[in-house]
Design an enzyme around this catalytic site. Structure first.
Site, mmCIF file in Angstrom:
data_model
loop_
_atom_site.group_PDB
_atom_site.id
_atom_site.type_symbol
_atom_site.label_atom_id
_atom_site.label_comp_id
_atom_site.label_asym_id
_atom_site.label_seq_id
_atom_site.Cartn_x
_atom_site.Cartn_y
_atom_site.Cartn_z
ATOM 1 N N ARG A 37 48.393 -14.571 9.939
ATOM 2 C CA ARG A 37 48.546 -13.481 10.896
ATOM 3 C C ARG A 37 49.565 -12.458 10.403
ATOM 4 N NH1 ARG A 37 49.276 -16.344 16.694
ATOM 5 N NH2 ARG A 37 50.996 -14.846 16.794
ATOM 6 N N ARG A 65 51.074 -21.628 8.919
ATOM 7 C CA ARG A 65 49.872 -21.507 9.757
ATOM 8 C C ARG A 65 48.802 -20.647 9.084
ATOM 9 N NH1 ARG A 65 50.569 -19.478 15.678
ATOM 10 N NH2 ARG A 65 51.749 -17.829 14.659
HETATM 11 P P1 AP5 Z 1 50.395 -22.814 17.291
HETATM 12 O O1 AP5 Z 1 49.672 -23.781 18.159
HETATM 13 O O2 AP5 Z 1 49.647 -21.649 16.744
HETATM 14 O O3 AP5 Z 1 51.714 -22.297 18.043
HETATM 15 P P2 AP5 Z 1 51.839 -21.260 19.229
HETATM 16 O O4 AP5 Z 1 52.953 -21.735 20.097
HETATM 17 O O5 AP5 Z 1 50.527 -21.004 19.897
HETATM 18 O O6 AP5 Z 1 52.350 -19.998 18.405
HETATM 19 P P3 AP5 Z 1 52.016 -18.463 18.442
HETATM 20 O O7 AP5 Z 1 52.685 -17.878 17.228
HETATM 21 O O8 AP5 Z 1 50.544 -18.174 18.594
HETATM 22 O O9 AP5 Z 1 52.757 -18.020 19.725
HETATM 23 P P4 AP5 Z 1 53.269 -16.656 20.089
HETATM 24 O O10 AP5 Z 1 53.628 -16.860 21.499
HETATM 25 O O11 AP5 Z 1 54.339 -16.072 19.250
HETATM 26 O O12 AP5 Z 1 52.041 -15.687 19.750
HETATM 27 P P5 AP5 Z 1 50.940 -14.987 20.655
HETATM 28 O O13 AP5 Z 1 49.680 -14.986 19.903
HETATM 29 O O14 AP5 Z 1 50.955 -15.489 22.048
HETATM 30 O O15 AP5 Z 1 51.059 -23.663 16.090
HETATM 31 C C1 AP5 Z 1 51.734 -23.007 15.026
HETATM 32 C C2 AP5 Z 1 51.481 -23.784 13.689
HETATM 33 O O16 AP5 Z 1 52.068 -25.080 13.806
HETATM 34 C C3 AP5 Z 1 49.986 -24.014 13.364
HETATM 35 O O17 AP5 Z 1 49.805 -23.929 11.980
HETATM 36 C C4 AP5 Z 1 49.716 -25.454 13.848
HETATM 37 O O18 AP5 Z 1 48.707 -26.062 13.085
HETATM 38 C C5 AP5 Z 1 51.085 -26.110 13.602
HETATM 39 N N1 AP5 Z 1 51.374 -27.164 14.575
HETATM 40 C C6 AP5 Z 1 51.085 -27.171 15.906
HETATM 41 N N2 AP5 Z 1 51.518 -28.312 16.474
HETATM 42 C C7 AP5 Z 1 52.118 -29.028 15.482
HETATM 43 C C8 AP5 Z 1 52.760 -30.297 15.434
HETATM 44 N N3 AP5 Z 1 52.893 -31.052 16.536
HETATM 45 N N4 AP5 Z 1 53.271 -30.722 14.262
HETATM 46 C C9 AP5 Z 1 53.145 -29.951 13.125
HETATM 47 N N5 AP5 Z 1 52.518 -28.741 13.102
HETATM 48 C C10 AP5 Z 1 52.014 -28.288 14.272
HETATM 49 O O19 AP5 Z 1 51.526 -13.488 20.741
HETATM 50 C C11 AP5 Z 1 51.511 -12.612 19.639
HETATM 51 C C12 AP5 Z 1 51.990 -11.235 20.085
HETATM 52 O O20 AP5 Z 1 51.099 -10.707 21.094
HETATM 53 C C13 AP5 Z 1 53.380 -11.190 20.724
HETATM 54 O O21 AP5 Z 1 54.413 -11.111 19.771
HETATM 55 C C14 AP5 Z 1 53.263 -9.930 21.585
HETATM 56 O O22 AP5 Z 1 53.414 -8.767 20.804
HETATM 57 C C15 AP5 Z 1 51.840 -9.996 22.087
HETATM 58 N N6 AP5 Z 1 51.696 -10.707 23.385
HETATM 59 C C16 AP5 Z 1 51.034 -11.875 23.605
HETATM 60 N N7 AP5 Z 1 51.107 -12.225 24.886
HETATM 61 C C17 AP5 Z 1 51.838 -11.272 25.508
HETATM 62 C C18 AP5 Z 1 52.288 -11.095 26.843
HETATM 63 N N8 AP5 Z 1 52.005 -11.986 27.812
HETATM 64 N N9 AP5 Z 1 53.026 -9.989 27.136
HETATM 65 C C19 AP5 Z 1 53.331 -9.091 26.181
HETATM 66 N N10 AP5 Z 1 52.954 -9.201 24.895
HETATM 67 C C20 AP5 Z 1 52.214 -10.291 24.548
#
Ligand code: AP5
Length: 237
Positions: free
Chosen positions: A160, A127
């Protein structure tokens, strides 16, 4: 429409939320993006959240809830929203339900994208995100035309900080312990749609639209049944 997107890190929640925004005329509200923005701006909340994010563990509820509450209060979210990354625990889900109840609203659906762990590692390691406009790429599945530059705005693409392998493994553990139980929670509330997450993003979007009743069921759209049989009754992802 008021949606929650669930699924492990890298499952494609953000990719699908962005695709669905225009279709459903509802903004993506991504807790991770809101937190990263606060980190980038070096707000007090961002400075406090950064250490948790860098370790791949959940940021304390009071910080996340403040951001979500503020964002959902904005005018564009009054008609609906696509929550991406929130809620992440049953407690957050219950807080969300209370928040919505005060506004006389309820959730329409919780969409869980099912992707096996080995695919997640591939997706996350490839990514890249644009620093200027936030557009997302994958170095193998969806590469930019010019190495490290955004197709839309020519901005620099970056990886990231929390996408380092050890941190991803921690995020997967946190998902399994704290977030996966949400699938059962929403199943009990009869709101859960399990979506098979392997395939092109547009195919997955189609499966979600079928599950939401926005497209008629057609070829290859037996999403929930397929996802359940691959992962067991209470999905592993
Ligand atoms: P992408 O769409 O970015 O996947 P995603 O599910 O959104 O993944 P994230 O890593 O953003 O999710 P996350 O939940 O860990 O992180 P978040 O930012 O929420 O796709 C990933 C890759 O795959 C991309 O390159 C895309 O192009 C590719 N792709 C997509 N679909 C595809 C397909 N069909 N085929 C092939 N490739 C594909 O959280 C980060 C941090 O923030 C957490 O660890 C935590 O510390 C904090 N945080 C966030 N929310 C909370 C909460 N509610 N409570 C507490 N802490 C929180």
């Amino acid at each position: 429409m008021r949606l929650v997107m669930l699924g492990p890190p890298g499952a494609g929640k953000g990719t699908q939320a962005r695709l669905l925004e225009a279709r459903l005329n509802s903004p993506q509200v991504a807790s991770g993006d809101l937190l990263r923005e606060a980190v980038r701006k070096r707000t007090a909340l961002g400075i406090e959240a950064k250490d948790y994010m860098d370790r791949g563990v959940l940021v304390p509820d009071e910080l996340v809830l403040k951001l979500i509450n503020e964002r959902l209060s904005q005018a564009d979210a009054h008609g609906g929203f696509i929550l991406d990354g929130f809620p992440r625990t049953v407690e957050q889900a219950e807080t969300l339900a209370r928040m919505l109840e005060k506004r006389g609203e309820t959730l329409d659906k919780a969409v869980a994208i099912i992707v096996p762990d080995e695919e997640i590692i591939k997706r996350i390691s490839g990514r890249r995100t644009c620093r200027s406009c936030g557009a997302m790429y994958h170095m193998i599945y969806d590469p930019p035309r010019n190495m490290n530059l955004c197709n839309s705005c020519n901005g620099e693409l970056y990886q990231r900080d929390d996408d380092a392998e050890d941190t991803v493994r921690m995020r997967l553990e946190v998902y399994a312990a704290s977030t996966r139980p949400l699938l059962e929670h929403y199943e009990r509330l009869n709101l859960l749609a399990l979506i098979e997450g392997i395939g092109r993003p547009e195919e997955i979007e189609g499966r979600i639209l079928v599950a939401l009743g926005r497209l008629p069921a057609g070829d290859g759209t037996s999403n929930a049944a397929g996802a359940r049989s691959k992962t067991g009754a209470q999905s592993k992802n």
